[in-house]
Scaffold this active site. Structure first.
Site, short mmCIF file in Angstrom:
data_model
loop_
_atom_site.label_atom_id
_atom_site.label_comp_id
_atom_site.label_asym_id
_atom_site.label_seq_id
_atom_site.Cartn_x
_atom_site.Cartn_y
_atom_site.Cartn_z
N HIS A 112 5.57 0.89 1.42
CA HIS A 112 6.61 0.72 2.41
C HIS A 112 7.55 -0.11 1.67
O HIS A 112 8.42 -0.66 2.60
CB HIS A 112 6.08 -0.09 3.68
CG HIS A 112 4.94 0.49 4.41
ND1 HIS A 112 5.23 1.22 5.50
CD2 HIS A 112 3.65 0.54 4.30
CE1 HIS A 112 3.95 1.79 6.08
NE2 HIS A 112 3.16 1.28 5.14
N ASN A 145 2.19 2.40 12.48
CA ASN A 145 2.82 3.64 11.57
C ASN A 145 3.21 4.59 12.64
O ASN A 145 2.98 4.35 13.81
CB ASN A 145 1.69 4.25 10.80
CG ASN A 145 1.66 3.58 9.40
OD1 ASN A 145 2.52 2.79 9.14
ND2 ASN A 145 0.50 3.92 8.78
N HIS A 167 2.44 -9.57 8.84
CA HIS A 167 1.03 -9.93 8.89
C HIS A 167 0.09 -9.45 9.90
O HIS A 167 0.36 -10.05 11.16
CB HIS A 167 0.95 -11.38 8.44
CG HIS A 167 -0.57 -11.89 7.90
ND1 HIS A 167 -1.59 -11.08 7.72
CD2 HIS A 167 -1.19 -13.07 8.32
CE1 HIS A 167 -2.90 -11.77 7.40
NE2 HIS A 167 -2.51 -12.99 7.76
FE1 HDE Z 1 -0.27 -1.80 5.13
N1 HDE Z 1 0.60 -2.89 3.57
N2 HDE Z 1 -1.98 -1.85 4.31
N3 HDE Z 1 -0.91 -0.47 6.46
N4 HDE Z 1 1.66 -1.72 5.97
C1 HDE Z 1 1.86 -3.40 3.64
O1 HDE Z 1 2.41 -5.76 3.02
C2 HDE Z 1 -2.31 -2.79 3.21
C3 HDE Z 1 -2.37 -0.10 6.68
C4 HDE Z 1 1.95 -1.02 7.17
O2 HDE Z 1 7.67 -3.36 6.91
C5 HDE Z 1 1.99 -4.73 2.43
O3 HDE Z 1 4.20 -7.08 3.12
C6 HDE Z 1 -3.75 -2.42 3.01
C7 HDE Z 1 -2.34 0.77 7.94
C8 HDE Z 1 3.28 -1.09 7.26
O4 HDE Z 1 7.31 -5.10 5.47
C9 HDE Z 1 0.55 -4.79 1.96
C10 HDE Z 1 -4.05 -1.35 3.98
C11 HDE Z 1 -1.19 0.68 8.43
C12 HDE Z 1 3.75 -1.87 6.13
C13 HDE Z 1 -0.25 -3.57 2.83
C14 HDE Z 1 -3.11 -0.93 4.45
C15 HDE Z 1 -0.17 0.01 7.63
C16 HDE Z 1 2.79 -2.34 5.59
C17 HDE Z 1 3.00 -4.24 1.50
C18 HDE Z 1 -5.66 -1.07 3.93
C19 HDE Z 1 -0.92 1.29 9.90
C20 HDE Z 1 5.22 -2.50 6.16
C21 HDE Z 1 3.99 -5.27 1.62
C22 HDE Z 1 -6.78 -2.07 4.28
C23 HDE Z 1 -1.54 0.65 10.83
C24 HDE Z 1 5.67 -3.54 6.81
C25 HDE Z 1 3.60 -6.03 2.60
C26 HDE Z 1 6.89 -3.95 6.45
C27 HDE Z 1 2.80 -3.00 4.16
C28 HDE Z 1 -1.55 -3.45 2.65
C29 HDE Z 1 -3.16 -0.03 5.52
C30 HDE Z 1 0.92 -0.34 7.97
C31 HDE Z 1 0.15 -4.52 0.34
C32 HDE Z 1 -4.60 -3.24 2.19
C33 HDE Z 1 -3.75 1.20 8.31
C34 HDE Z 1 4.09 -0.55 8.52
O5 HDE Z 1 0.17 -5.90 2.26
#
Ligand code: HDE
Length: 694
Positions: A82, A155, A347
């Site tokens: 993202h 999402n 978070h």
């Molecule tokens: Fe994320 N995801 N994600 N994700 N995600 C991040 O956090 C992660 C997942 C989503 O505009 C990171 O600050 C793991 C699902 C959005 O700043 C990170 C797993 C969904 C955004 C991270 C998932 C999301 C992130 C990268 C599996 C939809 C952008 C930078 C367990 C429900 C937020 C940050 C923004 C961002 C990890 C799965 C949506 C690395 C480990 C499912 C919208 O922490």
């Protein structure tokens, strides 16, 4: 006189957690004198201090060293996923419909307004990648509630590629550019992605969504959002319910065509970002209804056979309708991209009383990741003090020191219990607003395994495909064909075709035909119940807020008609752009119109409809022919009044085709028909004609 202190150079004020505002006297460039970071006024910022005009630069040049050192460190690591995003401030207003299921006041209390910051993003691309690539879009909302921050990090698709967070590095490594050459950027059309998902069939349902029109939204304004996981809401009596969150765009759901998305990636890589910022600046906010599907909190966490802890499954809206509980309005652009959009830290563990998480193993891993990732990205544990991350609720923690500590904490006893500081701060009771985790019995044998229900990877993928209209299905077939054709490994294509055969035989056959491969037979689900709510095609014309209508005019055109059209378009909250062979100002009698787009500097992707003004007959221009041909092929509305019709005919446009509107003048029936055509998003009835002619 001491220099005036500027707000952007002072420590953040807790009273203004969302950071800067944009009033003139607070602009960084309005201070009295240029100074160093230490406040020393500078006489010159263009010449380094040297021994003579041609001599070496002197080490003692503190200004040069400070300026360059700071510049060297202007970048922070981009988000690992993202990374590419755009954001806006706004407000969430609850309508009271959630009161029976949650005690969270910002959701429950009718009329309560809560400030929010929302960031939209693509997943795979780097910070500088194009907006319109085929990808999942992030839809992350930070609610600055009176009880603390709540983040809904969702999402634009309701399911996910993996069922357990431990696989997240695998799917992301597979989707990101290849590690040797770092290509391709921001796309899934390559071997490693299809290698992984073809071997890993739990991704199948999400892959169907990614290959559908949902993967290429027209605008952030026209896409849905989903919390994906099942959440647990707790009401004032302690009763619980399992819910799924939905964002429903007021402007309707609408996507680009794949060709438009590809053109936009080159013509205007900032397509979505620009649309968000321009619309808000023009006073046309982005609006979404927040809805919930409410299910009973049963011991087995299933509903009608659907495992609510499995993030690869949806609950069809026909089974559990979405209850609208409030509206999100995004109406203020960030003042500074870095300070706000880049530094905002979402978070999934930012929860407030009344909202709890469930045992969905994908969500559980996220609860760890989002806090951890900020330590690298924002450089230490004090990122909650960055203005965009500050809660509006009073903060009274015992967290101390660390990198970039901004607070000057007073007192002696940042520990509990203490007597030195009078035992403060005290912990709260539930009645005083404390977040008390609902007592729940948890037991199980320690093991690395999924429940059996997680092993159905195809039935909802089939439901999704079979619920769509023929044109939406055709887009999915084309998307699979495009992506798999980009793979070099034949074995990967064949394996993916075998998976498609387990979704739907016709889907598999048509993709195989496009690839020139035999279609394998499979075990596709029979008698699938369809969910019409999954289709994006609107039942009738919707609003046209924020949509862009181009009007082609030239010298001698009916400019008073153009003026009338502009008023009618703007009354609908849409945007009119005058397109002409060259820039400048068009004049006719007392009327004049500024040209907003010269033909050489525009392309069809900029318009939801194109109108040819009367008085333009005889206008022939290669760029205009291309523009009209693309508008026709992409099934967009095309209109003309007066002799403008001749321009369409000269360009080979079939003026009898669906979605082509003709009129004598810019009168009400003409504009009404035009707006209806735009409100339907596309004239999909034209699609067959277009396919037949190509
Ligand atoms: Fe994320 N995801 N994600 N994700 N995600 C991040 O956090 C992660 C997942 C989503 O505009 C990171 O600050 C793991 C699902 C959005 O700043 C990170 C797993 C969904 C955004 C991270 C998932 C999301 C992130 C990268 C599996 C939809 C952008 C930078 C367990 C429900 C937020 C940050 C923004 C961002 C990890 C799965 C949506 C690395 C480990 C499912 C919208 O922490």
């Amino acid at each position: 006189m001491p220099p005036r202190r500027k707000r952007d150079q002072s420590a953040p004020e807790p009273a203004s957690p969302t950071g800067a505002t944009s009033t003139e006297d607070q602009r960084a460039q309005t201070g009295d004198y240029l100074t160093t970071a230490q406040g020393v006024r500078l006489p010159d910022t263009d010449h380094s201090l040297k021994a003579g005009t041609r001599g070496p630069t002197l080490m003692e040049d503190f200004h040069l060293r400070e300026k360059i050192t700071h510049f060297d460190h202007e970048r922070i690591p981009e988000r690992v996923v993202h990374a590419r995003g755009a954001a806006a401030h706004g407000v969430f207003t609850a309508n009271g419909n959630a009161a029976s299921v949650t005690k969270a006041a910002f959701l429950a209390e009718k009329g309560r307004e809560t400030p929010v910051f929302t960031r939209f993003s693509t997943v795979l691309g780097s910070r500088g990648s194009a907006d319109t690539v085929r990808d999942v879009r992030g839809f992350a909302v930070k609610f600055y509630t009176a009880e603390g921050n709540f983040d809904l990090v969702g999402n634009n698709m309701p399911v996910f590629f993996i069922q357990d967070g431990i696989k997240f590095p695998d799917i992301i490594h597979a989707g990101k550019p290849h590690p040797d050459r770092e290509i391709p950027q921001a796309q899934t059309a390559h071997d490693t992605f299809w290698d992984f998902v073809s071997l890993h069939t739990e991704a199948t349902h999400h892959v169907m969504w990614a290959m559908s029109d949902r993967g290429i939204p027209r605008s952030y304004r026209t896409m849905e959002g989903f919390g994906v996981h099942t959440f647990r809401l707790v009401n004032a009596d302690g009763a619980t319910a399992l819910v799924k969150f939905h964002w429903k765009p007021v402007a309707g759901i609408h996507s680009l065509t794949w060709e438009e998305a590809q053109l936009a990636a080159g013509m205007d890589p900032d397509f979505h970002r620009r649309d968000l910022a321009d619309s808000i600046e023009a006073g046309a906010p982005f609006e979404y209804d927040l809805g919930i599907q409410v299910m009973s909190d049963t011991e087995d966490h299933t509903f009608e056979g659907i495992d609510l802890l499995d993030p690869t499954k949806i609950v069809p809206e026909e089974l559990v309708p979405v209850r609208v509980i409030g509206r999100l309005t995004l109406n203020r652009n960030p003042t500074n991209f870095f300070a706000e959009t880049e530094q905002v830290a979402f978070h999934t563990g930012n929860l407030v009383p009344g909202i709890e998480v469930t045992d969905d193993p994908l969500m559980q891993a996220r609860l760890f990741s989002y806090l951890d990732t900020q330590l690298t990205r924002l450089g230490g544990p004090n990122f909650t003090q960055i203005p965009i991350n500050c809660p509006h609720a009073a903060v009274n923690d015992n967290l101390r020191d660390g990198m970039h500590q901004m607070a000057v904490h007073q007192g002696l006893a940042p520990y509990l219990p203490n007597s030195v500081d009078g035992g403060s701060p005290q912990v709260a009771t539930e009645g005083e607003g404390a977040y008390v985790h609902l007592p729940r019995r948890v037991e199980g044998r320690k093991q690395r395994a999924n429940p059996v229900s997680f092993s159905d990877h195809f039935s909802q993928a089939a439901m999704f495909y079979r619920s769509l209209s023929p044109v939406e299905r055709m887009h999915i077939i084309q998307a699979f064909t495009f992506e798999l054709a980009k793979c070099y490994e034949q074995a990967i294509r064949e394996r993916m075709l075998a998976n498609l055969a387990n979704i739907d035989a016709e889907l598999c056959e048509r993709v195989a035909a496009g690839l020139g491969l035999p279609a394998p037979s499979g075990n596709a689900p029979q008698d699938t119940v369809v969910s019409p709510a999954l289709s994006q095609i609107p039942p009738g014309p919707g609003p046209i807020t924020g949509r862009v209508i181009g009007v082609v005019a030239a010298d001698g055109a009916d400019l008073s008609g153009v003026g009338k059209l502009r008023r009618a378009v703007e009354a609908k909250g849409a945007i009119l752009r005058v397109v002409a062979p060259t820039g400048g100002v068009l004049k006719k009698g007392r009327s004049q119109q500024t040209v907003e787009r010269a033909l050489l500097a525009t392309r069809s992707i900029e318009y939801d409809a194109i109108v040819i003004a009367d008085g333009t007959a005889g206008l022939t221009d290669m760029k205009l022919s291309v523009l009209l041909e693309e508008m026709f092929r992409h099934c967009k509305a095309i209109a003309a009044w007066g002799d403008g019709e001749q321009v369409l005919r000269d360009a080979g446009i079939d003026v009898t085709a669906p979605g082509v509107v003709l009129g004598e003048s810019v009168a009400r029936p003409f504009t009404a028909a035009l707006f209806d055509a735009v409100g339907l998003h596309r004239a999909w009835d034209r699609a067959e004609q277009v396919m037949a002619s190509h």
